[in-house]
Design a protein around this motif. Structure first.
Motif, PDB file in Angstrom:
ATOM      1  N   LEU A  11     -62.527  88.053   3.363  1.00  0.00           N
ATOM      2  CA  LEU A  11     -61.450  87.894   2.404  1.00  0.00           C
ATOM      3  C   LEU A  11     -60.250  87.255   3.079  1.00  0.00           C
ATOM      4  O   LEU A  11     -59.962  87.514   4.245  1.00  0.00           O
ATOM      5  CB  LEU A  11     -61.067  89.252   1.825  1.00  0.00           C
ATOM      6  N   LEU A  12     -59.554  86.390   2.346  1.00  0.00           N
ATOM      7  CA  LEU A  12     -58.401  85.703   2.900  1.00  0.00           C
ATOM      8  C   LEU A  12     -57.319  86.714   3.263  1.00  0.00           C
ATOM      9  O   LEU A  12     -57.043  87.652   2.514  1.00  0.00           O
ATOM     10  CB  LEU A  12     -57.860  84.699   1.874  1.00  0.00           C
ATOM     11  N   SER A  13     -56.717  86.523   4.424  1.00  0.00           N
ATOM     12  CA  SER A  13     -55.658  87.416   4.879  1.00  0.00           C
ATOM     13  C   SER A  13     -54.623  86.614   5.652  1.00  0.00           C
ATOM     14  O   SER A  13     -54.858  85.463   6.037  1.00  0.00           O
ATOM     15  CB  SER A  13     -56.228  88.509   5.785  1.00  0.00           C
ATOM     16  N   ARG A  14     -53.479  87.229   5.907  1.00  0.00           N
ATOM     17  CA  ARG A  14     -52.444  86.573   6.715  1.00  0.00           C
ATOM     18  C   ARG A  14     -52.979  86.226   8.095  1.00  0.00           C
ATOM     19  O   ARG A  14     -52.732  85.135   8.621  1.00  0.00           O
ATOM     20  CB  ARG A  14     -51.213  87.491   6.835  1.00  0.00           C
ATOM     21  N   ASP A  15     -53.723  87.148   8.677  1.00  0.00           N
ATOM     22  CA  ASP A  15     -54.240  86.914  10.033  1.00  0.00           C
ATOM     23  C   ASP A  15     -55.179  85.711  10.076  1.00  0.00           C
ATOM     24  O   ASP A  15     -55.131  84.909  11.023  1.00  0.00           O
ATOM     25  CB  ASP A  15     -54.965  88.148  10.548  1.00  0.00           C
ATOM     26  N   LEU A  16     -56.035  85.585   9.065  1.00  0.00           N
ATOM     27  CA  LEU A  16     -56.950  84.445   9.038  1.00  0.00           C
ATOM     28  C   LEU A  16     -56.192  83.130   8.867  1.00  0.00           C
ATOM     29  O   LEU A  16     -56.539  82.116   9.480  1.00  0.00           O
ATOM     30  CB  LEU A  16     -57.970  84.614   7.912  1.00  0.00           C
ATOM     31  N   ILE A  17     -55.167  83.149   8.045  1.00  0.00           N
ATOM     32  CA  ILE A  17     -54.366  81.941   7.833  1.00  0.00           C
ATOM     33  C   ILE A  17     -53.638  81.561   9.115  1.00  0.00           C
ATOM     34  O   ILE A  17     -53.608  80.389   9.512  1.00  0.00           O
ATOM     35  CB  ILE A  17     -53.357  82.154   6.685  1.00  0.00           C
ATOM     36  N   VAL A  18     -53.053  82.549   9.788  1.00  0.00           N
ATOM     37  CA  VAL A  18     -52.324  82.286  11.029  1.00  0.00           C
ATOM     38  C   VAL A  18     -53.273  81.756  12.104  1.00  0.00           C
ATOM     39  O   VAL A  18     -52.942  80.822  12.839  1.00  0.00           O
ATOM     40  CB  VAL A  18     -51.608  83.568  11.519  1.00  0.00           C
ATOM     41  N   GLU A  19     -54.451  82.329  12.173  1.00  0.00           N
ATOM     42  CA  GLU A  19     -55.435  81.863  13.165  1.00  0.00           C
ATOM     43  C   GLU A  19     -55.826  80.416  12.900  1.00  0.00           C
ATOM     44  O   GLU A  19     -55.900  79.593  13.830  1.00  0.00           O
ATOM     45  CB  GLU A  19     -56.671  82.757  13.134  1.00  0.00           C
ATOM     46  N   ALA A  20     -56.081  80.081  11.648  1.00  0.00           N
ATOM     47  CA  ALA A  20     -56.467  78.713  11.302  1.00  0.00           C
ATOM     48  C   ALA A  20     -55.316  77.744  11.561  1.00  0.00           C
ATOM     49  O   ALA A  20     -55.519  76.634  12.077  1.00  0.00           O
ATOM     50  CB  ALA A  20     -56.898  78.644   9.842  1.00  0.00           C
ATOM     51  N   ALA A  21     -54.093  78.163  11.202  1.00  0.00           N
ATOM     52  CA  ALA A  21     -52.932  77.307  11.435  1.00  0.00           C
ATOM     53  C   ALA A  21     -52.690  77.111  12.928  1.00  0.00           C
ATOM     54  O   ALA A  21     -52.377  76.002  13.375  1.00  0.00           O
ATOM     55  CB  ALA A  21     -51.696  77.916  10.775  1.00  0.00           C
ATOM     56  N   ARG A  36     -53.320  71.945   2.243  1.00  0.00           N
ATOM     57  CA  ARG A  36     -54.616  71.308   1.987  1.00  0.00           C
ATOM     58  C   ARG A  36     -55.541  71.474   3.186  1.00  0.00           C
ATOM     59  O   ARG A  36     -56.715  71.860   3.032  1.00  0.00           O
ATOM     60  CB  ARG A  36     -54.410  69.821   1.678  1.00  0.00           C
ATOM     61  N   ARG A  37     -55.030  71.179   4.391  1.00  0.00           N
ATOM     62  CA  ARG A  37     -55.856  71.304   5.588  1.00  0.00           C
ATOM     63  C   ARG A  37     -56.277  72.748   5.827  1.00  0.00           C
ATOM     64  O   ARG A  37     -57.419  73.037   6.190  1.00  0.00           O
ATOM     65  CB  ARG A  37     -55.088  70.787   6.818  1.00  0.00           C
ATOM     66  N   LEU A  38     -55.341  73.674   5.648  1.00  0.00           N
ATOM     67  CA  LEU A  38     -55.651  75.082   5.881  1.00  0.00           C
ATOM     68  C   LEU A  38     -56.664  75.604   4.865  1.00  0.00           C
ATOM     69  O   LEU A  38     -57.588  76.338   5.223  1.00  0.00           O
ATOM     70  CB  LEU A  38     -54.379  75.921   5.823  1.00  0.00           C
ATOM     71  N   ALA A  39     -56.460  75.235   3.610  1.00  0.00           N
ATOM     72  CA  ALA A  39     -57.386  75.688   2.581  1.00  0.00           C
ATOM     73  C   ALA A  39     -58.794  75.174   2.863  1.00  0.00           C
ATOM     74  O   ALA A  39     -59.780  75.915   2.727  1.00  0.00           O
ATOM     75  CB  ALA A  39     -56.910  75.212   1.209  1.00  0.00           C
ATOM     76  N   ALA A  40     -58.895  73.913   3.285  1.00  0.00           N
ATOM     77  CA  ALA A  40     -60.214  73.343   3.603  1.00  0.00           C
ATOM     78  C   ALA A  40     -60.850  74.071   4.786  1.00  0.00           C
ATOM     79  O   ALA A  40     -62.051  74.370   4.776  1.00  0.00           O
ATOM     80  CB  ALA A  40     -60.068  71.851   3.897  1.00  0.00           C
ATOM     81  N   ALA A  41     -60.043  74.377   5.786  1.00  0.00           N
ATOM     82  CA  ALA A  41     -60.575  75.057   6.976  1.00  0.00           C
ATOM     83  C   ALA A  41     -61.047  76.464   6.653  1.00  0.00           C
ATOM     84  O   ALA A  41     -62.006  76.966   7.247  1.00  0.00           O
ATOM     85  CB  ALA A  41     -59.505  75.100   8.066  1.00  0.00           C
ATOM     86  N   LEU A  42     -60.377  77.095   5.695  1.00  0.00           N
ATOM     87  CA  LEU A  42     -60.699  78.480   5.345  1.00  0.00           C
ATOM     88  C   LEU A  42     -61.684  78.578   4.185  1.00  0.00           C
ATOM     89  O   LEU A  42     -62.140  79.680   3.851  1.00  0.00           O
ATOM     90  CB  LEU A  42     -59.406  79.231   4.994  1.00  0.00           C
ATOM     91  N   GLY A  43     -61.994  77.452   3.565  1.00  0.00           N
ATOM     92  CA  GLY A  43     -62.934  77.459   2.452  1.00  0.00           C
ATOM     93  C   GLY A  43     -62.382  78.113   1.203  1.00  0.00           C
ATOM     94  O   GLY A  43     -63.125  78.786   0.467  1.00  0.00           O
ATOM     95  N   VAL A  44     -61.078  77.942   0.955  1.00  0.00           N
ATOM     96  CA  VAL A  44     -60.440  78.531  -0.227  1.00  0.00           C
ATOM     97  C   VAL A  44     -59.652  77.459  -0.958  1.00  0.00           C
ATOM     98  O   VAL A  44     -59.518  76.328  -0.493  1.00  0.00           O
ATOM     99  CB  VAL A  44     -59.498  79.693   0.177  1.00  0.00           C
ATOM    100  N   SER A  45     -59.114  77.807  -2.094  1.00  0.00           N
ATOM    101  CA  SER A  45     -58.259  76.884  -2.828  1.00  0.00           C
ATOM    102  C   SER A  45     -56.836  76.958  -2.280  1.00  0.00           C
ATOM    103  O   SER A  45     -56.395  78.016  -1.808  1.00  0.00           O
ATOM    104  CB  SER A  45     -58.242  77.232  -4.317  1.00  0.00           C
ATOM    105  N   GLY A  46     -56.145  75.827  -2.315  1.00  0.00           N
ATOM    106  CA  GLY A  46     -54.789  75.763  -1.788  1.00  0.00           C
ATOM    107  C   GLY A  46     -53.848  76.827  -2.333  1.00  0.00           C
ATOM    108  O   GLY A  46     -53.146  77.499  -1.565  1.00  0.00           O
ATOM    109  N   PRO A  47     -53.795  77.024  -3.644  1.00  0.00           N
ATOM    110  CA  PRO A  47     -52.858  78.011  -4.194  1.00  0.00           C
ATOM    111  C   PRO A  47     -53.086  79.435  -3.684  1.00  0.00           C
ATOM    112  O   PRO A  47     -52.156  80.249  -3.687  1.00  0.00           O
ATOM    113  CB  PRO A  47     -53.127  77.921  -5.704  1.00  0.00           C
ATOM    114  N   SER A  48     -54.287  79.755  -3.242  1.00  0.00           N
ATOM    115  CA  SER A  48     -54.545  81.119  -2.775  1.00  0.00           C
ATOM    116  C   SER A  48     -53.738  81.449  -1.517  1.00  0.00           C
ATOM    117  O   SER A  48     -53.467  82.625  -1.232  1.00  0.00           O
ATOM    118  CB  SER A  48     -56.038  81.321  -2.507  1.00  0.00           C
TER     119      SER A  48
END
Length: 217
Positions: A11-21, A36-48
């Motif tokens: 599930l998407l979380s702050r930690d996963l976003i920070v790691e990808a960024a 856009r880049r982060l959403a693609a890397a995480l396999g989610v939609s941008g607004p999420s």
């Protein structure tokens, strides 16, 4: 009883976003980070992503704070017993080590801690240890700022990489003292680490002279 199937991806979380960024920043720099880049890397939609961060700057702040969280602060613990000078020395090496692993995030860290929790813990630990050692509060504040300037500056660029490995670039007729400058690039780590240690020792020596001149309680 029916069991819910586990999601194929975490599930998407702050930690996963920070790691990808952080991975993007390390590989390509600050400008590479976008929803856009982060959403693609995480396999989610941008607004999420906006369920966790309101802006790109908030994401970069979190990446910067994750780097600050890796800095060792144990030397400032009252029970450590290292003394203010040794504590500053060891902290400076830990801080520079964290920045050396993630140099592209340094411009964000250079803005100051702001509201970032780990960054504020760093500032609090340094100030608290200096005042506990007998430094006046105003001077303790300056020491914290001075150390940050020095450490961050050392991580921004490499002196050795400022010279090319082409002997012809440094004609003795024009630069009589740079005859071996072309050799610096291949000794980058030795040069940069030596410069950091030399500067740190000089800085701490100067502070020790000021400390010795403080009025005795």
């Amino acid at each position: 009883m029916w069991r819910m199937a586990r999601p194929r991806k975490p599930l998407l979380s702050r930690d996963l976003i920070v790691e990808a960024a952080g991975t993007l920043v390390d590989a390509e720099g600050l400008e590479a980070v976008s929803t856009r880049r982060l959403a693609a890397a995480l396999g989610v939609s941008g607004p999420s992503l906006y369920n966790h961060f309101r802006t790109k700057d908030e994401i970069l702040d979190a990446v910067a704070d994750a780097v600050s969280a890796r800095v060792d602060l144990s030397m400032f613990d009252a029970a450590d017993g290292r003394g203010w000078r040794a504590a500053l020395h060891d902290w400076a090496h830990s801080y520079r080590g964290a920045l050396s692993d993630h140099p592209n995030i340094v411009p964000v860290l250079a803005r100051g801690p702001g509201r970032r929790p780990a960054g504020l813990r760093v500032a609090d630990a340094v100030f608290g240890a200096m005042t506990a050692a007998g430094w006046p509060p105003a001077q303790a504040t300056r020491i914290g700022a001075l150390m940050r300037y020095f450490i961050l500056g050392s991580a921004v660029a490499s002196f050795a990489r400022g010279f090319v490995d082409d002997e012809a670039a440094y004609d003795p007729a024009d630069y009589p003292h740079l005859g071996r400058a072309h050799l610096l690039a291949e000794r980058q780590r030795e040069v940069d680490e030596g410069a950091f240690e030399t500067g740190l020792a000089a800085l701490l020596d100067g502070l020790a002279l000021q400390y010795a001149a403080l009025p005795q309680p």
